[in-house]
Design an enzyme around this catalytic site. Structure first.
Site: not given
Ligand SMILES: N[C@@H](CCC[C@H](N)C(=O)O)C(=O)O
Length: 290
Positions: A17, A78, A217, A226
């Site tokens: 990520n 995140c 995502e 994620c």
């Molecule tokens: N990659 C992340 C999650 C990031 C936020 C997601 N895209 C959202 O907008 O809710 C993780 O590792 O949790």
């Protein structure tokens, strides 16, 4: 010109990520959506999430962390990014445990007993339809039935839905690779039942201790991992009585261990955080940012 021109950054990743960390704790400046998008532009530093450390708002915390997706939208949580932030501050301070504040609340982080692994306490999951949020009432969010026009794959109609600080929909499938997530992802992310959009995961329960998954995502598209989706998926599998409370989750970029702790309902996510390189943002990137 904004907050980021000529500012230092670290490029890191949490099992693939792509994370950029910027420490703005000595500044009152805030990063705009336009600036966040400029960083993600082809001439910038590619990322899935930009983690911006701002001065702490609550005593005992290291920083208030704002989280931007590469489309400029802000996320509350995140997991992979928090491990990267935690690693950077562990190395700078030598502390054994850290607390950060995010829009999802206070998060505690610590080094795991295994070298190179970091744990983030992601807090409690939420299941009420109003908290995820969903646009209409669903009494049981272990599965919800979606009305979907253009998708002719029946398994993509009834996800489990969970908030891990951000909205997640998990579709249970036999094989996570047979569906074209790049095609279905944007349709499902923007389905009207998700008023704040949603992160879309395809997951397969291998056995009670192992899950495989991949995620489209919200605000970032297909990513290699994620962390909050791994937590949401583990929790959803436990709710369905199909997994143990400690489960290993395999994502395209690597594996995480997720524990949904019975005694306080908190979800603990453990995995690596990799440092790639550091640099300084070229001011030319932000020339057209208001
Ligand atoms: N990659 C992340 C999650 C990031 C936020 C997601 N895209 C959202 O907008 O809710 C993780 O590792 O949790």
């Amino acid at each position: 010109m904004g907050a980021l021109a000529n500012h230092a950054f670290s490029k890191m990743n949490g099992i693939g990520n792509e994370i950029v960390v910027v420490d703005l704790r000595d500044s009152s400046a805030a990063v705009s959506a336009e600036e966040a998008r400029a960083v993600a532009s082809p001439a910038g530093v590619p990322y899935d999430q930009l983690m911006v450390l701002q001065p702490p708002r609550t005593s005992g915390t290291e920083a208030f962390v704002r989280i931007y997706n590469n489309d400029g939208s802000e996320a509350n949580a995140c997991g992979n990014g928090m491990r990267c932030v935690a690693r950077q501050i562990f190395e700078a301070t030598g502390k054994a445990a850290l607390t950060f504040e995010t829009r999802a609340g206070l998060l505690n982080c610590w080094r795991d007993s295994a070298p190179g692994l970091y744990t983030v306490d992601m807090g409690s999951p939420k299941f009420d339809w109003r908290d995820i949020p969903l646009a209409e009432e669903f009494r049981d969010t272990r599965y919800i039935e979606l009305q979907i026009g253009p998708i002719d794959a029946p398994v993509l109609h009834s996800p489990s839905v969970v908030s891990m600080g951000n909205p997640h929909a998990i579709f249970w499938v036999d094989d996570i690779d047979v569906y074209d997530l790049a095609r279905f992802g944007p349709l499902l992310e923007n389905h009207p039942v998700f008023p704040e959009r949603a992160n879309i995961t395809l997951a397969h329960i291998v056995d009670r201790d192992h899950i495989t998954m991949r995620t489209w995502e919200r605000g970032a598209g297909l990513t290699k991992a994620c962390g909050s989706a791994a937590c949401a998926t583990a929790v959803a599998a436990v709710r369905l009585k199909r997994a143990n409370r400690i489960v290993h989750v395999a994502l395209p970029g690597g594996s995480l261990t997720v524990e949904w702790r019975e005694r306080d309902d908190h979800v603990l996510m453990t995995g690596p955080a990799v440092f790639e390189y550091e640099g300084t943002f070229d001011p030319a990137l932000f020339a057209s940012v208001a």
